[in-house]
Design an enzyme around this catalytic site. Structure first.
Site, PDB file in Angstrom:
ATOM      1  N   HIS A 134      -2.612  -3.781   1.487  1.00 34.84           N
ATOM      2  CA  HIS A 134      -1.629  -4.538   0.849  1.00 34.84           C
ATOM      3  C   HIS A 134      -0.947  -3.913   1.787  1.00 34.84           C
ATOM      4  CE1 HIS A 134      -3.431  -0.433  -0.697  1.00 34.84           C
ATOM      5  NE2 HIS A 134      -1.756  -0.177  -0.498  1.00 34.84           N
ATOM      6  N   HIS A 190       3.406  -2.478   2.228  1.00 43.56           N
ATOM      7  CA  HIS A 190       4.094  -1.945   1.360  1.00 43.56           C
ATOM      8  C   HIS A 190       5.935  -2.257   1.446  1.00 43.56           C
ATOM      9  CE1 HIS A 190       1.978   1.924  -0.787  1.00 43.56           C
ATOM     10  NE2 HIS A 190       0.958   1.067   0.642  1.00 43.56           N
TER      11      HIS A 190
HETATM   12  P1  DGP Z   1      -1.823   2.799   0.279  1.00 43.97           P
HETATM   13  O1  DGP Z   1      -2.069   4.553  -0.152  1.00 43.97           O
HETATM   14  O2  DGP Z   1      -1.337   2.972   0.650  1.00 43.97           O
HETATM   15  O3  DGP Z   1      -3.304   2.554  -0.754  1.00 43.97           O
HETATM   16  O4  DGP Z   1      -0.856   3.020  -1.295  1.00 43.97           O
HETATM   17  C1  DGP Z   1      -1.687   2.619  -2.464  1.00 43.97           C
HETATM   18  C2  DGP Z   1      -0.038   1.988  -3.630  1.00 43.97           C
HETATM   19  O5  DGP Z   1      -0.650   1.153  -5.011  1.00 43.97           O
HETATM   20  C3  DGP Z   1       0.653   3.381  -4.203  1.00 43.97           C
HETATM   21  O6  DGP Z   1       2.244   3.568  -4.209  1.00 43.97           O
HETATM   22  C4  DGP Z   1       0.486   3.355  -6.058  1.00 43.97           C
HETATM   23  C5  DGP Z   1       0.633   1.725  -5.823  1.00 43.97           C
HETATM   24  N1  DGP Z   1      -0.884   2.047  -7.296  1.00 43.97           N
HETATM   25  C6  DGP Z   1      -1.690   1.978  -7.239  1.00 43.97           C
HETATM   26  N2  DGP Z   1      -2.113   2.234  -8.239  1.00 43.97           N
HETATM   27  C7  DGP Z   1      -0.973   0.905  -9.139  1.00 43.97           C
HETATM   28  C8  DGP Z   1      -1.228  -0.252 -10.501  1.00 43.97           C
HETATM   29  O7  DGP Z   1      -2.105   0.157 -11.190  1.00 43.97           O
HETATM   30  N3  DGP Z   1      -0.344  -0.711 -10.235  1.00 43.97           N
HETATM   31  C9  DGP Z   1       0.809  -0.635  -9.909  1.00 43.97           C
HETATM   32  N4  DGP Z   1       1.658  -1.442  -9.992  1.00 43.97           N
HETATM   33  N5  DGP Z   1       0.767  -0.200  -8.079  1.00 43.97           N
HETATM   34  C10 DGP Z   1      -0.355   0.735  -8.056  1.00 43.97           C
END
Ligand code: DGP
Length: 151
Positions: A98, A100
């Site tokens: 993903h 950001h």
């Molecule tokens: P990374 O460390 O790059 O894998 O970031 C994962 C991101 O995903 C982190 O910023 C928080 C987000 N995240 C985790 N769980 C959920 C969720 O259930 N819903 C949403 N919308 N975001 C989530």
């Protein structure tokens, strides 16, 4: 095994979407590092950018760029980070690639540093936003989606 993002894409978990097409979706990060923090996620469930085909990779970056422009118009951000933790050893907490898209508002260095530190320290802790936080994420998502629809 299905990732959290697979469950969001399937509709099994709630999220505030800003974009959906055949290749990817984008929704608000549940734990935003700055207001409007959005994640661009391919429907294909792989861990790293290298596992995607070139066209999908290019599409993700194009959507991320469009979202950044829409964030500026909708939320008044002035710049942004495009941030990829591309694998576990790079700090990736959700094993589903993903991008950001993290808006910056100017004069927000200290606040952003604090939020990034907090974000990294609490990554492993499951987040449960309050009703008010969910409403804020939804309002931001709708504002970004409305700008995207105009472009
Ligand atoms: P990374 O460390 O790059 O894998 O970031 C994962 C991101 O995903 C982190 O910023 C928080 C987000 N995240 C985790 N769980 C959920 C969720 O259930 N819903 C949403 N919308 N975001 C989530």
């Amino acid at each position: 095994m299905a990732t959290i993002f697979d469950k969001i894409i399937r509709g099994d978990l709630p999220a505030s979407f800003v974009w959906q097409d055949d290749i990817c979706v984008a929704f608000m990060d549940i734990s935003p590092t700055s207001p409007g923090h959005t994640l661009v996620v391919p429907r294909q469930s792989v861990v790293t950018l290298a596992e995607l085909d070139a066209a999908t990779r290019a599409h993700l970056w194009e959507v991320a760029n469009r979202i950044a422009v829409a964030q500026q118009k909708a939320l008044g951000s002035k710049a942004q980070h495009f941030w990829v933790n591309d694998g576990r050893a790079a700090g990736q907490s959700v094993p589903h690639v993903h991008i950001h898209v993290l808006p910056r508002y100017g004069r927000d260095q200290l606040q952003t540093m604090g939020r990034v530190t907090w974000h990294l320290l609490t990554l492993a802790i499951p987040k449960k936003p309050s009703k008010k936080q969910r409403e804020t994420l939804e309002a931001q998502a709708q504002a970004i989606a409305a700008e995207l629809a105009k472009s």
